[in-house]
Design a protein around this motif. Structure first.
Motif, PDB file in Angstrom:
ATOM      1  N   TYR A 263      52.443  36.682  36.480  1.00 30.86           N
ATOM      2  CA  TYR A 263      52.746  36.102  35.178  1.00 30.86           C
ATOM      3  C   TYR A 263      51.512  35.428  34.611  1.00 30.86           C
ATOM      4  CZ  TYR A 263      53.605  31.506  37.418  1.00 30.86           C
ATOM      5  OH  TYR A 263      53.497  30.343  38.136  1.00 30.86           O
ATOM      6  N   ILE A 264      51.443  35.476  33.299  1.00 24.19           N
ATOM      7  CA  ILE A 264      50.359  34.840  32.561  1.00 24.19           C
ATOM      8  C   ILE A 264      50.960  33.665  31.820  1.00 24.19           C
ATOM      9  CG2 ILE A 264      48.683  35.079  30.703  1.00 24.19           C
ATOM     10  CD1 ILE A 264      48.411  38.006  31.426  1.00 24.19           C
ATOM     11  N   GLU A 265      50.390  32.505  32.072  1.00 23.92           N
ATOM     12  CA  GLU A 265      50.837  31.285  31.409  1.00 23.92           C
ATOM     13  C   GLU A 265      49.607  30.584  30.867  1.00 23.92           C
ATOM     14  OE1 GLU A 265      52.473  27.290  33.206  1.00 23.92           O
ATOM     15  OE2 GLU A 265      54.028  28.845  33.230  1.00 23.92           O
TER      16      GLU A 265
ATOM     17  N   TYR B 226      48.847  34.332  37.350  1.00 23.82           N
ATOM     18  CA  TYR B 226      49.307  33.904  38.663  1.00 23.82           C
ATOM     19  C   TYR B 226      49.887  35.088  39.424  1.00 23.82           C
ATOM     20  CZ  TYR B 226      49.163  29.182  36.748  1.00 23.82           C
ATOM     21  OH  TYR B 226      48.770  28.006  36.177  1.00 23.82           O
ATOM     22  N   TYR B 227      49.570  35.141  40.714  1.00 22.71           N
ATOM     23  CA  TYR B 227      50.173  36.105  41.626  1.00 22.71           C
ATOM     24  C   TYR B 227      50.248  35.427  42.983  1.00 22.71           C
ATOM     25  CZ  TYR B 227      50.700  40.104  44.722  1.00 22.71           C
ATOM     26  OH  TYR B 227      51.135  40.976  45.680  1.00 22.71           O
ATOM     27  N   ARG B 228      51.460  35.125  43.421  1.00 21.35           N
ATOM     28  CA  ARG B 228      51.717  34.394  44.668  1.00 21.35           C
ATOM     29  C   ARG B 228      50.904  33.109  44.683  1.00 21.35           C
ATOM     30  NH1 ARG B 228      51.507  38.534  49.512  1.00 21.35           N
ATOM     31  NH2 ARG B 228      51.311  40.254  48.127  1.00 21.35           N
ATOM     32  N   PRO B 229      50.099  32.846  45.712  1.00 23.71           N
ATOM     33  CA  PRO B 229      49.391  31.562  45.691  1.00 23.71           C
ATOM     34  C   PRO B 229      48.110  31.604  44.875  1.00 23.71           C
ATOM     35  CG  PRO B 229      48.885  32.661  47.740  1.00 23.71           C
ATOM     36  CD  PRO B 229      49.885  33.531  46.995  1.00 23.71           C
ATOM     37  N   PHE B 230      47.727  32.778  44.383  1.00 28.80           N
ATOM     38  CA  PHE B 230      46.456  32.908  43.683  1.00 28.80           C
ATOM     39  C   PHE B 230      46.635  32.719  42.183  1.00 28.80           C
ATOM     40  CE2 PHE B 230      46.175  35.868  47.347  1.00 28.80           C
ATOM     41  CZ  PHE B 230      45.259  35.142  48.090  1.00 28.80           C
TER      42      PHE B 230
ATOM     43  N   ARG C  81      42.143  39.399  41.437  1.00 29.60           N
ATOM     44  CA  ARG C  81      41.074  40.295  40.997  1.00 29.60           C
ATOM     45  C   ARG C  81      41.595  41.590  40.390  1.00 29.60           C
ATOM     46  NH1 ARG C  81      36.678  40.105  45.848  1.00 29.60           N
ATOM     47  NH2 ARG C  81      36.509  37.850  45.950  1.00 29.60           N
ATOM     48  N   THR C  82      42.758  42.034  40.854  1.00 28.77           N
ATOM     49  CA  THR C  82      43.315  43.299  40.377  1.00 28.77           C
ATOM     50  C   THR C  82      44.755  43.078  39.944  1.00 28.77           C
ATOM     51  OG1 THR C  82      41.949  44.457  41.997  1.00 28.77           O
ATOM     52  CG2 THR C  82      43.694  45.708  40.962  1.00 28.77           C
ATOM     53  N   LEU C  83      45.086  43.562  38.769  1.00 28.66           N
ATOM     54  CA  LEU C  83      46.446  43.484  38.251  1.00 28.66           C
ATOM     55  C   LEU C  83      47.056  44.879  38.318  1.00 28.66           C
ATOM     56  CD1 LEU C  83      45.682  41.416  35.027  1.00 28.66           C
ATOM     57  CD2 LEU C  83      46.239  40.549  37.299  1.00 28.66           C
ATOM     58  N   TYR C  84      48.176  45.016  39.022  1.00 29.29           N
ATOM     59  CA  TYR C  84      48.857  46.297  39.171  1.00 29.29           C
ATOM     60  C   TYR C  84      50.067  46.351  38.248  1.00 29.29           C
ATOM     61  CZ  TYR C  84      46.137  46.699  43.466  1.00 29.29           C
ATOM     62  OH  TYR C  84      45.117  46.763  44.374  1.00 29.29           O
ATOM     63  N   PHE C  85      50.420  47.565  37.815  1.00 29.80           N
ATOM     64  CA  PHE C  85      51.532  47.752  36.886  1.00 29.80           C
ATOM     65  C   PHE C  85      52.376  48.937  37.293  1.00 29.80           C
ATOM     66  CE2 PHE C  85      48.093  45.718  34.672  1.00 29.80           C
ATOM     67  CZ  PHE C  85      48.724  44.693  34.002  1.00 29.80           C
ATOM     68  N   GLU C  86      53.650  48.899  36.867  1.00 29.90           N
ATOM     69  CA  GLU C  86      54.544  50.036  37.057  1.00 29.90           C
ATOM     70  C   GLU C  86      54.589  50.906  35.819  1.00 29.90           C
ATOM     71  OE1 GLU C  86      58.644  49.751  38.313  1.00 29.90           O
ATOM     72  OE2 GLU C  86      58.002  48.613  40.046  1.00 29.90           O
TER      73      GLU C  86
END
Length: 136
Positions: A71-73, A78-82, A112-117
């Motif tokens: 999510y972008i806030e 944010y992704y898990r603890p990162f 570093r990498t954003l994955y998408f479906e």
């Protein structure tokens, strides 16, 4: 903005996880071969190796199907603890066939990498990144 993906539905992430699982299984069978060559019991060692491979395969199935959330806030993703401050990245690279965005200049303990479906979520994030980096 929130989006989810499953590693099974993303070609780059799926490849990364499958290679990781095969390396772990290969290491387990290598250790079993070492035990057999050093005088261990063959039948017992092969049963333990088969059980190990079964559990690692089940772990892989669960991991590949597990939904992951980004999510972008504000200016952070944010992704898990990162988390990554998007204002501090230098640039980003979009790969539409692999369904991913690589952030350039992100720190060691950051996303570093954003994955998408799907492509729609990726297009929305690209617009958001362009807006934050001032490319529009």
């Amino acid at each position: 903005m929130i989006w989810t993906y499953r590693a099974l539905n993303n070609p780059a992430s799926r490849k990364k996880w499958i290679i990781f699982v095969f390396v772990i299984i290969l290491a387990g069978f290598g250790y079993t071969g070492y035990k057999i060559l050093s005088g261990g019991e063959i039948g017992k060692s092969l049963i333990v190796a088969a059980i190990f491979a079964l559990f690692v395969s089940l772990y892989a199935i669960i991991t590949l199907g597990k939904p992951r959330h980004y999510y972008i806030e504000g200016d952070y993703v944010y992704y898990r603890p990162f988390k990554t401050n998007l204002r501090e990245i230098e640039d980003f690279e979009v790969c539409e066939e692999k369904k991913l965005i690589k952030l350039k200049g992100a720190g060691i303990l950051s996303v570093r990498t954003l994955y998408f479906e799907n492509q729609d979520d990726m297009k929305q994030v690209v617009r958001k990144l362009n807006k934050i980096l001032g490319k529009i």
